[in-house]
Design an enzyme around this catalytic site. Sequence first.
Site, PDB file in Angstrom:
ATOM      1  N   SER A   1      35.732  51.350 -33.754  1.00  0.00           N
ATOM      2  CA  SER A   1      35.650  50.065 -33.722  1.00  0.00           C
ATOM      3  C   SER A   1      36.670  49.806 -34.795  1.00  0.00           C
ATOM      4  O   SER A   1      37.803  50.417 -34.877  1.00  0.00           O
ATOM      5  CB  SER A   1      34.246  49.640 -34.080  1.00  0.00           C
ATOM      6  OG  SER A   1      34.115  48.194 -34.260  1.00  0.00           O
TER       7      SER A   1
ATOM      8  N   LYS B   1      37.034  44.739 -30.304  1.00  0.00           N
ATOM      9  CA  LYS B   1      36.060  45.631 -30.843  1.00  0.00           C
ATOM     10  C   LYS B   1      34.921  45.055 -31.145  1.00  0.00           C
ATOM     11  O   LYS B   1      33.858  45.890 -31.226  1.00  0.00           O
ATOM     12  CB  LYS B   1      37.057  45.768 -32.504  1.00  0.00           C
ATOM     13  CG  LYS B   1      38.022  46.357 -32.341  1.00  0.00           C
ATOM     14  CD  LYS B   1      38.421  47.895 -31.866  1.00  0.00           C
ATOM     15  CE  LYS B   1      39.492  48.430 -31.726  1.00  0.00           C
ATOM     16  NZ  LYS B   1      39.403  50.097 -31.057  1.00  0.00           N
TER      17      LYS B   1
ATOM     18  N   TYR C   1      42.309  40.722 -30.607  1.00  0.00           N
ATOM     19  CA  TYR C   1      42.027  42.218 -30.890  1.00  0.00           C
ATOM     20  C   TYR C   1      40.780  42.592 -31.350  1.00  0.00           C
ATOM     21  O   TYR C   1      40.036  43.139 -30.992  1.00  0.00           O
ATOM     22  CB  TYR C   1      43.176  42.881 -31.990  1.00  0.00           C
ATOM     23  CG  TYR C   1      42.890  44.138 -32.294  1.00  0.00           C
ATOM     24  CD1 TYR C   1      43.177  45.368 -31.427  1.00  0.00           C
ATOM     25  CD2 TYR C   1      42.288  44.474 -33.541  1.00  0.00           C
ATOM     26  CE1 TYR C   1      42.767  46.649 -31.884  1.00  0.00           C
ATOM     27  CE2 TYR C   1      42.029  45.498 -33.914  1.00  0.00           C
ATOM     28  CZ  TYR C   1      42.169  46.607 -33.308  1.00  0.00           C
ATOM     29  OH  TYR C   1      41.785  48.040 -33.679  1.00  0.00           O
TER      30      TYR C   1
END
Length: 277
Positions: A134, A152, A148
């Site tokens: 992650s 995660k 982005y």
Amino acid sequence: MKQGKVWLVTGAGKGFGYEIVKAASASGDKVVATVRKESEKDIFDGDPNVLVLGMDVTLPKQVEAAVEKGIARFGGLDVIVNNAGFGIVGAIEEISDEETRKQYDTNVFGVLNVIRAVLPQLRKQRSGHIINISSLFAYDAIPAWALYGSTKFAVEGISVGLAIELAPFDIQVTALAPGLFRTNFLDAGSFLTPANPIGDYDKTPAGQYRNNAGAYHGNQAGDPAKLAKVVVALAAQEHPPLHLPVGLDSLQSYRNNAARTSREIEEWAGKFPATEV
């Protein structure tokens, strides 16, 4: 009979993946190391513990073939490290649908492709440990890194659900969230910026991060070799954690966001009491 653990590490050509493969092999374990670029296929030449396979995580057939070859070579799988990924740096408005889908195809759907490919073997064994890489960006949003980070956030959510579903099969799951480490992640060519940036953002934090992301390359606090040792130690735990921030910056990001979110929810819960809705 299989001795030691057998790992499958994606994105093994550089950065975290490369260091994790080296650390796992040094511990005496066997490793299926997958790389996307042809030029990366010889990086572990001479190491009998490592089988390097070309694989693009966005192509399910390639993933399935690599998993089959790894099992045939080493007799099973024990530790799966979903490490392959990349970042696109820019304000959410600037990032096109095509660019967004490319980000999700690798960072989210690529993880799912690997999980689907390895689970038949892990369920058959009634054992295994899936480690999904992650990020501290999954704990809190940072301008220009929000999209982005959202991938995660998805990895964290998938990991939570997966852990519950796989518990009956004695398969462990960990979402490991590194802070900022000195990898190739911020090297030129390792991250993308929007093809059509919007000038109105240039003087905002999002625009400044977008334009200067590469300046952080090589200046990150974390040592990726040390993180690799953490991953090997994690894989040795009988009862590993579901969530593991690695690095003081990642831990602090979690703490800051958790405290801020708790304060906000409690404040507004008093203004709109749940019992009255």
